[in-house]
Design a protein around this motif. Structure first.
Motif, PDB file in Angstrom:
ATOM      1  N   GLU A 151      73.345  -0.793 114.245  1.00  0.00           N
ATOM      2  CA  GLU A 151      74.204  -1.714 114.995  1.00  0.00           C
ATOM      3  C   GLU A 151      74.138  -3.150 114.484  1.00  0.00           C
ATOM      4  O   GLU A 151      74.814  -4.023 115.004  1.00  0.00           O
ATOM      5  CB  GLU A 151      73.869  -1.683 116.490  1.00  0.00           C
ATOM      6  N   PRO A 194      79.831 -21.220 111.403  1.00  0.00           N
ATOM      7  CA  PRO A 194      78.818 -20.280 111.877  1.00  0.00           C
ATOM      8  C   PRO A 194      79.251 -18.816 111.754  1.00  0.00           C
ATOM      9  O   PRO A 194      80.430 -18.519 111.856  1.00  0.00           O
ATOM     10  CB  PRO A 194      78.667 -20.640 113.357  1.00  0.00           C
ATOM     11  N   TRP A 195      78.299 -17.961 111.495  1.00  0.00           N
ATOM     12  CA  TRP A 195      78.517 -16.519 111.551  1.00  0.00           C
ATOM     13  C   TRP A 195      77.963 -16.053 112.888  1.00  0.00           C
ATOM     14  O   TRP A 195      76.864 -16.351 113.245  1.00  0.00           O
ATOM     15  CB  TRP A 195      77.791 -15.785 110.400  1.00  0.00           C
ATOM     16  N   VAL A 196      78.830 -15.343 113.587  1.00  0.00           N
ATOM     17  CA  VAL A 196      78.499 -15.005 114.977  1.00  0.00           C
ATOM     18  C   VAL A 196      78.288 -13.505 115.103  1.00  0.00           C
ATOM     19  O   VAL A 196      79.142 -12.729 114.658  1.00  0.00           O
ATOM     20  CB  VAL A 196      79.648 -15.437 115.910  1.00  0.00           C
ATOM     21  N   ARG A 197      77.182 -13.123 115.674  1.00  0.00           N
ATOM     22  CA  ARG A 197      76.936 -11.688 115.897  1.00  0.00           C
ATOM     23  C   ARG A 197      76.286 -11.488 117.259  1.00  0.00           C
ATOM     24  O   ARG A 197      75.503 -12.319 117.703  1.00  0.00           O
ATOM     25  CB  ARG A 197      76.001 -11.129 114.821  1.00  0.00           C
ATOM     26  N   SER A 198      76.608 -10.362 117.859  1.00  0.00           N
ATOM     27  CA  SER A 198      75.967 -10.041 119.140  1.00  0.00           C
ATOM     28  C   SER A 198      76.035  -8.539 119.355  1.00  0.00           C
ATOM     29  O   SER A 198      76.826  -7.846 118.708  1.00  0.00           O
ATOM     30  CB  SER A 198      76.658 -10.760 120.296  1.00  0.00           C
ATOM     31  N   TRP A 257      71.387  -9.107 122.474  1.00  0.00           N
ATOM     32  CA  TRP A 257      71.151 -10.143 121.468  1.00  0.00           C
ATOM     33  C   TRP A 257      72.452 -10.834 121.115  1.00  0.00           C
ATOM     34  O   TRP A 257      73.530 -10.250 121.180  1.00  0.00           O
ATOM     35  CB  TRP A 257      70.469  -9.571 120.219  1.00  0.00           C
ATOM     36  N   GLU A 306      74.673 -18.057 113.078  1.00  0.00           N
ATOM     37  CA  GLU A 306      73.923 -18.401 111.869  1.00  0.00           C
ATOM     38  C   GLU A 306      74.708 -19.409 111.041  1.00  0.00           C
ATOM     39  O   GLU A 306      75.931 -19.314 110.929  1.00  0.00           O
ATOM     40  CB  GLU A 306      73.710 -17.143 111.005  1.00  0.00           C
ATOM     41  N   TRP A 352      90.704  -1.284  98.276  1.00  0.00           N
ATOM     42  CA  TRP A 352      89.529  -1.990  97.737  1.00  0.00           C
ATOM     43  C   TRP A 352      88.267  -1.163  97.924  1.00  0.00           C
ATOM     44  O   TRP A 352      87.417  -1.079  97.045  1.00  0.00           O
ATOM     45  CB  TRP A 352      89.410  -3.331  98.448  1.00  0.00           C
ATOM     46  N   LEU A 353      88.165  -0.525  99.082  1.00  0.00           N
ATOM     47  CA  LEU A 353      86.968   0.261  99.382  1.00  0.00           C
ATOM     48  C   LEU A 353      86.888   1.526  98.539  1.00  0.00           C
ATOM     49  O   LEU A 353      85.803   2.067  98.326  1.00  0.00           O
ATOM     50  CB  LEU A 353      86.942   0.642 100.873  1.00  0.00           C
ATOM     51  N   ARG A 411      84.346 -14.795 111.777  1.00  0.00           N
ATOM     52  CA  ARG A 411      82.988 -15.349 111.755  1.00  0.00           C
ATOM     53  C   ARG A 411      81.950 -14.269 111.451  1.00  0.00           C
ATOM     54  O   ARG A 411      80.899 -14.219 112.088  1.00  0.00           O
ATOM     55  CB  ARG A 411      82.656 -16.000 113.108  1.00  0.00           C
ATOM     56  N   LEU A 412      82.269 -13.449 110.489  1.00  0.00           N
ATOM     57  CA  LEU A 412      81.303 -12.418 110.074  1.00  0.00           C
ATOM     58  C   LEU A 412      80.807 -12.757 108.688  1.00  0.00           C
ATOM     59  O   LEU A 412      81.601 -13.062 107.782  1.00  0.00           O
ATOM     60  CB  LEU A 412      81.961 -11.031 110.061  1.00  0.00           C
ATOM     61  N   ARG A 413      79.533 -12.710 108.534  1.00  0.00           N
ATOM     62  CA  ARG A 413      78.945 -12.994 107.231  1.00  0.00           C
ATOM     63  C   ARG A 413      79.473 -11.990 106.221  1.00  0.00           C
ATOM     64  O   ARG A 413      79.489 -10.797 106.470  1.00  0.00           O
ATOM     65  CB  ARG A 413      77.426 -12.888 107.350  1.00  0.00           C
ATOM     66  N   GLU A 431      84.046 -13.742 103.627  1.00  0.00           N
ATOM     67  CA  GLU A 431      84.643 -14.708 102.708  1.00  0.00           C
ATOM     68  C   GLU A 431      84.916 -14.099 101.345  1.00  0.00           C
ATOM     69  O   GLU A 431      85.862 -14.476 100.655  1.00  0.00           O
ATOM     70  CB  GLU A 431      83.743 -15.940 102.556  1.00  0.00           C
ATOM     71  N   VAL A 432      84.079 -13.158 100.968  1.00  0.00           N
ATOM     72  CA  VAL A 432      84.280 -12.518  99.659  1.00  0.00           C
ATOM     73  C   VAL A 432      85.651 -11.853  99.642  1.00  0.00           C
ATOM     74  O   VAL A 432      86.431 -12.014  98.702  1.00  0.00           O
ATOM     75  CB  VAL A 432      83.167 -11.481  99.419  1.00  0.00           C
ATOM     76  N   SER A 450      81.089  -6.494 115.841  1.00  0.00           N
ATOM     77  CA  SER A 450      79.877  -7.300 115.681  1.00  0.00           C
ATOM     78  C   SER A 450      79.872  -8.536 116.563  1.00  0.00           C
ATOM     79  O   SER A 450      78.832  -9.120 116.807  1.00  0.00           O
ATOM     80  CB  SER A 450      79.749  -7.755 114.226  1.00  0.00           C
ATOM     81  N   ASN A 451      81.065  -8.957 116.981  1.00  0.00           N
ATOM     82  CA  ASN A 451      81.116 -10.097 117.886  1.00  0.00           C
ATOM     83  C   ASN A 451      82.400 -10.000 118.699  1.00  0.00           C
ATOM     84  O   ASN A 451      83.154  -9.035 118.598  1.00  0.00           O
ATOM     85  CB  ASN A 451      81.041 -11.427 117.119  1.00  0.00           C
TER      86      ASN A 451
END
Lengths: 499, 1034
Positions: A387, A454-458, A468, A472, B134-135, B166-168, B171-172, B226-227
């Motif tokens: 997750e 920011p990178w946001v996760r939860s 959580w 970041e 792409w995948l 806002r996911l790490r 950007e790529v 993820s968010n």
């Protein structure tokens, strides 16, 4: 004439016998399934409190707060079975174990009154060993089985009348017994049961009173088999129970030994012989048990699981030796026994399952050594939790084979290296327009030059515990150096610095 | 336009993907200052109509779009630029849906290429074709796909879609997309891939993900988001997010500017009617209306009727609705020619034109009904005619006739949106949260509520099901449950609403296969269609119409000339039957609540029946209108009016507003509402359940208007209460008249032709309020003898072999195949069966069917009793056996004869009813001091009584504040008991689970209404006694 000895709630009785202070208590035996243990058997006291079959532990406890939970014990069951077996064997030599909880004894050749008497003595004897057993005696084994399952103590089904029987013995005629026995006791198939119910046939007696030809004409082969069973047609030859295969050898030294060499020499010899016997029996070893008896003090026991069951004496010997590596005792060794557990040998198609391990046995040896140092619960393969929880990982058991690695996906290779702070460094952060402009911590401080985020996760939002939520930032300080800044809830921390 | 336009949002009508209703999205847009949004639901325009209506109210622009699920499993969002583009996509989606099993249709690229005109495409998000390419990791896969899309849409109509959540790591990908756009000559556009209106929607979105993937939260792993960034964002937020690429934001505005299409210009046309003589539709309509008027009024048209006819025809002409009336008339004619009963209802009954066209059965002039309720020049919307038809084959025949006339792509059923409600919602949420199945099952079976007023109330009920309120997930359960209520779950089909179109309907709305074979369904429900001006006809199936048609056909065969139109409307024995509340089995007035009202109502004429039908509805009950009305009937001195100006409107109902038209008229009189404002009020009231905000808005306008007119506060309160209560549905008067006619006619048939009536009821099950077992007991109480199923005498259907006798048909025998039974009847017609052996030889029943027939006594004509028959049928029978015809010595049956209880069990198991005595008769001797139902009539009010019986009905109406009503049946009749909420909670398990009960309490015997006010409830030990199904909690 046949006798059937039946131990109701076999597993429960066996397990209870090996623990103290459970008599008269509400006790439930549960399955040992990890994810959902359910009740299998329980005492009358537990049943009175509403405990039933198939309840989860929580449910059972909810119904009976004082309930004692116990688990199946194979050893206890083996001991119980051995007690039953030897007791039955004492009556007649032809004993057959039909299911785990009952055995059939062929009484032919014995005087009937004596045999009946001994059966009731067996019941009493087993009761003194805390084992409640019921017995049924009848002309046929199937009737005897029915009698044993329905009886209180010893039920004798016979048209003949016997005098001066043990008070435990209840004598009834076949007809009376069958007339009161519910049809469900003989476990007819669902389809047959439905038809019999429609016919108003509710007892075995009623069913047995039908003509065989009528039953066959209407219920087919299944009906005929059932009919023959309740009528007890045909006699049966009881086979003799085979003795279980045991691969064990022991030795008592004439003189106590103080170093390994003589021990290892004999161990190697025993290993060769036992492996030879095992091969003859088409078995392979799964577990090695070495019991070292010491001159003074408690014996030392070493167990070694064999990851790849085999009967190769060299490999098994090396595995056992690695167990003994570094072992020392306060007292000399004066006896030992070596036992192997086994399973059936199976043909293998080599090459079907590839492994990247060159030498699985050496791998197992290494793991064994590590487990000895850090403990088995700390040994495993780390995998990331799916997750995406930060730092979320868990250990899974080491696989028996290791898959061939086909390389990382392109995406996974694009990463910066980061030195992590464990624990994270507390930080003070000043913001401007929602963006960090200055950070201060014990190790890193400075004005923010560039940033991304920011990178946001939860995650795990459905429960307070485990929830959580973090933001970041990747920060490059004006004076140089990069850090990962994290806001976890309300607190700011520096998770790591970039190289 | 300035700022930003969100061009890629999914509403909850992207089933199990979007988490917000369209109106919530519109509201969020408005709150965030966005001027427009495109809702792009998956594979259709499911939510577009609602979004369009809500956007209009919020003052924002609704851009139409959808996501196309392609053959390679990628998803392409498209925006509709022109009407041509809309028609293209609508037809494309129709073709896709109809060419594959439901839910599995995928668009192929060739088809899309042929229909790309008028569209603007985005390259999509993680499910988009570029990302998928792409995948796959093949070199040039992305470039190849881009080229393909450019060829399909053209460079100008394809935009590379950028999303930042806002996911790490994103950007790529974004950099690659920007590079790709630059090298391919494409423009970029920013979207937020909206899945919910605000942050709270993320939880529901995650829930839907788990439901879609069939996993629990604990096992969802990386499937969940993820968010919570996929909510509607303001222009400022989006600008900040894309501060490095401002052109992406600007392009959202440019795209919006290029969009010409809205749902206002769908291009929908109602089909034209081809007149036989070539005259205009207006002329032809007038001709047939006048012809019909002469017939209806027997040549004597009063001045009032003539005036009304002229008025209506001119309105119809001006509104250009002649074609609609002609088409409906033609359909009703088809029914008549094919001997299918058809009756119009609803607001159409307010029209004398409909009456003269023989669409509706009621003279609206004589009844004083309001034509403007049906058609109003001010509000230019289509008329709405509902046709009641006999349910079953006959109705299906009419539906298929519509398809035949207009083609599979020219007609469709309207959709019915199935939403998350009550027990099923709680169960699904609970499963995803990982609650044990046992607790969820217990919750479902024990708690029948459809909603909970607060999360605390739900938590309390969960605790009673074994889920501790302190359970770490109990709070999440309660919260999610309330969030998910009312959200769309999937699309079903409306039972009878059909839309038709001149030309192709699939250019107006995408069509899909219905689960019933031979039917297609549109993606919009009836409210959506009405909002967009798409005309519909409701072809509704009524079980009672099938019953009545069967009854009358049977009577006609016997030489009794009877039809609905010729049943006298003033038959005293019929009213007497109603006054006695002897109405089990009849239409609308058989329920427990109706039976409790009839003795007070004491109907004497037809209009009383109309009021009876209209008054026992949630609207009047909630509005506290029922008792005031009944009291005023009993004592006219109590008649009063909210305001003297309302006398004309309310005098027929003694000052109490009972019907919807009265409510509208009250609004028009008290608030000076215009016809169209009143119509807006009506629409808001009728769509309250799906749009509470709309209702509240209209009520505010009503209050304001009344205040302006100086209406006193207490009168305003009374009016508002009356109006609000109709949100829970009250009847239009015309509707009540139509239903009243059926209620009266069915009672007439029961009164005068009971045998045929009961037989028709049995042959058309399931329907009605009571089980077949209760209907048969009622028949027996009326002196009708019921003969059992018999293979020598029964037909497939139940029948009336002679006066006063009903013969149960083979249709009643469970698990008996219809074709096998009909084959048997056919064989019997050739020659009677002379033995069981002969029967077996000549019929094709399998062993299970033979067993069933034997068990219910249907073979007793060959064997002496059921057990003997069971014994005999079980022998192996080989049709190929040469000796099977030889008479062999029969084996003696060794089985015992069934006793009474066993016969009862076999009857209920095999046919669901018994022709023997009621099960309670066998209990009676064990129940001293228990009243029979028939004794209660002579027991004084206030006496303490004890009644017992089989539970046939348990009701807990939403309007009853937690009171529960239980009906018990014994061998003498049906008694009714009232259970207070506290007693119900204490005895919930006994009441809901036990089939037989003893109820003790005080008797209420007043004004002909008899109830037991329960204070003690016990179960009866049944020991194998069977019970028929009960009617619970509706």
């Amino acid at each position: 004439m046949y006798a059937v000895f039946y131990m109701p709630d076999f597993s429960l009785q066996a397990a209870m016998r090996s623990q103290s202070a459970l008599n008269g208590a509400a006790v439930a035996l549960v399955s040992d399934h990890e994810s959902k243990a359910v009740t299998l058997q329980f005492t009358k006291e537990a049943a009175n409190e509403g405990v039933g079959i198939g309840l989860s532990v929580g449910q059972a406890l909810a119904r009976c707060p004082g309930l004692k939970i116990i688990y199946r014990s194979q050893q206890a069951e083996e001991h119980a079975w051995k007690a039953l077996h030897s007791a039955a064997y004492s009556i007649a030599p032809r004993v057959e174990r039909q299911f785990e909880d009952l055995c059939v004894v062929d009484l032919r050749g014995r005087k009937e009154t004596e045999a009946i008497q001994e059966c009731s003595e067996v019941i009493s004897g087993l009761k003194s060993l805390s084992l409640v057993v019921r017995a049924g005696i009848a002309e046929t084994d199937s009737l005897a089985l029915l009698a044993a399952k329905r009886a209180e103590k010893v039920t004798l089904l016979s048209e003949a009348r016997y005098e001066k029987l043990h008070p435990n013995v209840v004598q009834i005629t076949n007809k009376f017994f069958l007339d009161t026995l519910p049809i469900e006791s003989v476990e007819p198939g669902n389809h047959i049961l439905e038809i019999l119910t429609q016919w108003g046939i509710r007892t075995v007696g009623k069913f047995a009173s039908l003509k065989r030809s009528s039953v066959g004409n209407r219920l087919g082969m299944e009906g005929l088999v059932l009919w023959d069973r309740v009528k007890g047609r045909g006699t049966r030859v009881i086979g003799v129970l085979d003795l279980p295969l045991v691969f064990e050898m022991s030795w008592e030294f004439e003189r106590e030994i103080e170093n390994l060499e003589p021990l290892l020499f004999l161990v190697r010899r025993f290993m060769e012989q036992l492996c030879f016997e095992m091969k003859r029996a088409h078995k392979v070893a799964t577990l090695l048990i070495l019991d070292l008896g010491l001159a003074y003090g408690e014996p030392l026991l070493f167990e070694q699981k064999i990851p790849d069951p085999n009967s190769n004496h060299e490999a098994l010997f090396r595995l056992l030796v690695s167990c003994l590596d570094g072992v020392s005792t306060d007292s000399p060794v004066d006896r030992f026994s070596l036992r192997m557990d086994y399973e059936d040998h199976q043909e293998r198609q080599y090459g079907l399952f590839d492994s990247s391990l060159k030498n699985p046995h050496r791998f197992s040896q290494t793991l064994t050594k590590l487990a000895g140092i850090v403990g088995t619960e700390r040994l495993g393969r780390p995998v990331m939790r799916p997750e995406g929880r930060p730092d979320g990982f868990e250990l899974e058991a080491m696989p028996q084979t290791v898959e061939v690695d086909d390389g990382m996906a392109l995406e996974e290779c694009i990463m910066k290296s980061m030195k992590r702070y464990r624990p994270m460094l507390e930080a003070k952060v000043e913001l401007q327009g929602g963006v960090p402009v200055w950070i201060q911590s014990d190790e890193v401080s400075g004005f923010v030059g560039k940033y991304s985020g920011p990178w946001v996760r939860s995650g795990h939002w459905w429960e307070k515990e485990g929830l959580w939520n973090r933001s970041e930032w990747d920060i490059r300080l004006r004076k140089g150096g990069g850090v990962r800044l994290v806001k976890d809830g309300k607190a700011w921390c520096i998770e790591g610095s970039y190289g | 336009m300035s700022g930003y336009v969100e061009l890629h949002a999914r509403s909850a009508f992207s089933f199990l993907r979007g988490a917000s209703q369209p109106d919530c999205l519109a509201s969020a847009c408005s709150n965030k200052g966005l001027e427009a949004m495109a809702v792009c639901d998956r594979n259709g325009f499911y939510g577009s109509a609602r979004f369009h209506a809500s956007a209009r109210e919020e003052g924002i622009r609704a851009i139409v779009g959808c996501e196309l699920e392609m053959e390679d499993e990628s998803v392409i969002p498209v925006l509709i630029r022109t009407r041509q583009g809309y028609q293209n996509i609508s037809q494309l989606l129709t073709r896709t849906h109809l060419s594959a099993p439901k839910g599995e249709g995928r668009v192929n690229y060739e088809d899309l290429a042929e229909r790309a005109e008028g569209l603007i495409a985005l390259t999509g998000d993680d499910e988009g074709p570029l990302r998928k390419a792409w995948l796959k990791g093949r070199a040039n896969a992305v470039q190849d796909m881009t080229t393909r899309l450019k060829r399909i849409f053209g460079e100008r109509n394809l935009y590379v879609e950028l999303q930042r959540h806002r996911l790490r790591g994103e950007e790529v990908w974004l950099r690659s997309l920007k590079d790709l756009a630059s090298t391919s000559g494409l423009s970029v556009v920013a979207t937020n891939g909206v899945d919910y209106a605000n942050g709270e929607g993320r939880a529901v979105h995650d829930l839907f993900t788990c439901l879609r993937e069939k996993v629990t939260f604990d096992k969802s792993g990386s499937l969940l988001s993820s968010n919570g960034q996929r909510h509607v964002k303001s222009a400022d937020s989006m600008c900040r997010l894309f501060s490095d690429t401002p052109c992406a934001i600007d392009n959202s505005l440019r795209i919006a500017d290029r969009i010409e299409f809205t749902l206002e210009n769908l291009g929908y046309e109602f089909p034209a009617y081809e007149t036989p003589d070539g005259s205009s539709m207006d002329t032809y309509l007038k001709e047939i209306v006048l012809r019909g008027a002469r017939k209806r009024f027997r040549g004597k048209l009063s001045a009032q009727v003539k005036r009304q006819l002229e008025h209506e025809l001119s309105v119809i002409r001006r509104l250009e609705f002649s074609g609609y009336f002609l088409i409906v008339w033609d359909l009703v004619n088809y029914c008549r020619e094919n001997r299918i009963m058809a009756q119009g209802r609803g607001s159409a009954a307010n029209s004398v034109v409909c009456y003269c066209l023989e669409i509706t059965p009621v003279d609206p002039v004589g009844a004083g009904l309001l034509f403007e309720r049906f058609l109003n020049e001010e509000r230019r919307s289509w008329p709405d005619i509902d046709i009641d038809l006999p349910s079953g084959k006959r109705r299906e025949q009419v539906i298929q006739e519509v398809y035949r006339r207009y083609g599979r792509h020219g007609a469709a059923m309207t959709a019915n949106v199935i939403t998350y409600r009550g027990k099923s919602a709680a169960r699904e949420v609970g499963k995803v949260l990982g609650f044990p199945e046992e607790s969820l099952g217990r919750f479902s079976s024990v708690f029948g509520r459809s909603h909970y007023d607060s999360e605390e109330e739900l938590e309390e009920q969960l605790e009673k099901s074994g889920i501790d309120s302190k359970h770490p997930r109990a709070r999440a359960m309660a919260k999610l449950y309330n969030q998910v209520l009312g959200l769309p779950r999937h699309l079903g089909q409306h039972s009878g609403g059909m839309i038709i179109c001149q030309g192709k309907l699939d250019t107006v709305v995408p069509l899909e296969p219905a689960s019933m074979p031979g039917r297609t369904v549109s993606q919009w429900d009836k409210n959506d269609c009405e909002d967009l001006g798409i005309i519909k006809v409701d072809l509704l199936g009524l079980g009672m119409m099938a019953v009545m048609q069967d009854t009358m056909e049977e009577l006609n065969k016997k030489g009794i000339d009877i039809e609905l139109a010729t049943i006298p409307k003033d038959d005293e024995p019929t009213f007497e039957m109603m006054r006695r509340a002897d109405t089990v089995g009849v239409f609308q007035i058989e329920s427990r609540a109706q039976i409790a009202t009839l003795p007070r109502m004491q109907p004497k004429d037809f209009y009383d029946v109309v009021v009876e039908v209209g008054v026992i509805r949630p609207g009047p009950i909630q509005g506290k209108m029922v008792h005031p009305y009944l009291e005023r009937r009993e004592d006219p001195s109590k008649i009063a009016y909210i305001d003297p100006r309302l006398v004309d409107t309310l005098k027929r109902t003694l000052g109490v507003p009972i019907f919807q038209e009265q409510i509208l008229k009250v609004a028009m009189v008290m608030a000076n509402f215009t016809g169209s404002q009143a119509e807006e009020l009506r629409r808001a009231v009728s769509t309250f359940s799906s749009n509470e905000k709309r209702m509240n808005r209209v009520l505010s306008k009503l209050i304001l208007a009344m205040e302006k007119r100086g209406v006193s506060p207490d009168k305003i309160d009374q009016v508002i209460q009356a109006v609000s209560s109709f949100a829970h549905y009250g009847f239009p008067e015309s509707h009540a008249i139509s239903f009243g006619l059926l209620a009266y006619a069915s009672t007439y048939l029961k009164c005068h032709h009971g045998e045929e009536f009961y037989v028709a009821l049995l042959n058309n099950q399931p329907m009605g309020f009571y089980s077949p077992a209760t209907l048969l007991q009622d028949a027996k109480r009326h002196g009708i003898r019921v003969k059992p199923v018999c293979v020598e005498r029964s037909q497939w259907h139940c029948s009336v072999p002679e006066k006063g006798v009903i013969r149960l048909g083979l249709i009643m025998v469970k698990a008996l195949k219809g074709e096998n039974a009909r084959q048997m009847v056919g064989e019997r017609k050739k020659e009677m069966f002379y033995s069981l052996r002969d029967f077996r030889r000549r019929t094709v029943f399998d062993k299970d069917e033979l067993r069933q027939l034997a068990s219910v006594g249907a073979l007793n004509c060959f064997e002496h009793n059921r057990r003997q028959a069971l014994w005999a049928v079980e022998t192996m029978h080989d049709a190929q056996d040469l000796f099977s015809n030889a008479e062999e010595a029969e084996e003696l049956n060794p089985l015992e004869i069934m006793n009474h209880i066993e016969r009862l069990q076999a009857d209920y198991a095999g046919i669901g009813v018994t022709v023997g005595s009621h099960p309670m008769a066998s209990f009676r001797s064990h129940l001293p001091n228990v009243w029979k139902t028939s004794d209660l009539d002579h027991t004084p009010n206030g006496a303490r009584v004890k009644v017992a019986g089989q539970v046939i009905c348990r009701q807990r109406p939403g309007t009853a504040k937690g009171f529960v009503f239980i009906s018990l049946e014994d061998e003498t009749g049906i008694s009714n008991s009232i259970v207070l909420p506290k007693l119900f909670e204490r005895m919930r398990l006994v009441i809901t689970q036990e089939p037989y009960l003893i109820i003790s309490g005080k008797l209420q015997n007043q004004k002909g209404v008899i109830h037991v006010k329960a204070d003690k409830i016990e179960a009866i030990e049944v020991k194998g006694r069977p019970a028929s199904a009960s009617y619970d909690f509706h």
